[in-house]
Design a protein around this motif. Sequence first.
Motif, PDB file in Angstrom:
ATOM      1  N   ARG A 102      32.087  13.073  23.424  1.00 50.11           N
ATOM      2  CA  ARG A 102      33.207  12.141  23.586  1.00 50.11           C
ATOM      3  C   ARG A 102      32.939  10.847  22.817  1.00 50.11           C
ATOM      4  N   TYR A 103      31.681  10.390  22.852  1.00 51.30           N
ATOM      5  CA  TYR A 103      31.266   9.184  22.132  1.00 51.30           C
ATOM      6  C   TYR A 103      31.435   9.372  20.626  1.00 51.30           C
ATOM      7  N   MET A 130      35.982   8.671  23.997  1.00 54.03           N
ATOM      8  CA  MET A 130      35.703   7.550  24.897  1.00 54.03           C
ATOM      9  C   MET A 130      36.563   6.341  24.584  1.00 54.03           C
ATOM     10  N   GLU A 134      33.914   2.676  27.685  1.00 49.71           N
ATOM     11  CA  GLU A 134      32.987   3.800  27.849  1.00 49.71           C
ATOM     12  C   GLU A 134      31.953   3.822  26.724  1.00 49.71           C
ATOM     13  N   ILE A 135      32.383   3.492  25.519  1.00 51.03           N
ATOM     14  CA  ILE A 135      31.464   3.427  24.378  1.00 51.03           C
ATOM     15  C   ILE A 135      30.363   2.416  24.653  1.00 51.03           C
ATOM     16  N   PHE A 138      27.976   3.723  27.293  1.00 43.53           N
ATOM     17  CA  PHE A 138      27.156   4.813  26.768  1.00 43.53           C
ATOM     18  C   PHE A 138      26.039   4.261  25.882  1.00 43.53           C
ATOM     19  N   GLN A 139      26.359   3.325  25.023  1.00 44.85           N
ATOM     20  CA  GLN A 139      25.373   2.772  24.100  1.00 44.85           C
ATOM     21  C   GLN A 139      24.229   2.062  24.819  1.00 44.85           C
ATOM     22  N   ALA A 144      20.867   7.614  25.317  1.00 47.62           N
ATOM     23  CA  ALA A 144      22.047   7.862  24.484  1.00 47.62           C
ATOM     24  C   ALA A 144      21.668   8.433  23.124  1.00 47.62           C
TER      25      ALA A 144
END
Length: 187
Positions: A102-103, A130, A134-135, A138-139, A144
């Motif tokens: 998704r990322y 994302m 969300e990005i 996630f980062q 990740a």
Amino acid sequence: MVVEQILELWETRGDSQYGQEAVTQREHALQTAMLARQADASAELVTAALLHDVGHLLHKLPEDAPDQGIDDRHETIGARWLQQHFPPEVWQPVVLHVPAKRYLCAVDQSYLHHLSQPSVQSLQLQGGPMSPEEIAAFQKNPYAEAAVQLRRWDDDAKIVGLETPRIEDFRPELEASRMDLRQDDSV
């Protein structure tokens, strides 16, 4: 004992079809792990690559679940099982390999075109690309980068007829990654 359980699981359920892809679960797992090994990944990341889709072998849903609009949450099922036997360096990339897809769809315009049709279909069930929030989250995850690397190997591991090592050939990485052995080593 967990290594024997893994070998048995792949022996009994590994020949099932990998979704709508042209390879089996075993072929896909072995290709993914081989790519990790070729990249000189750690034993833990090779183990994660080999076992990233183990949740598909553990759940009881039909193989065509995505066609029925069902997200099987294989990444969560697999990570929960792996968490009992392996450290976060193994199970975190596994639980994150779907968010990594998704990322990548959100941050790399060319990535979506690289996905197979079944991966595009499952992407929609998994929430699509994302959002900016969300990005950012996630980062910040310490796993990740490993998850993104695993994801890229995952996407490239769908080649019909590719010669790979056998599942038993990955025993050294599986053994080196086991949590119980790490605890014994620290004593």
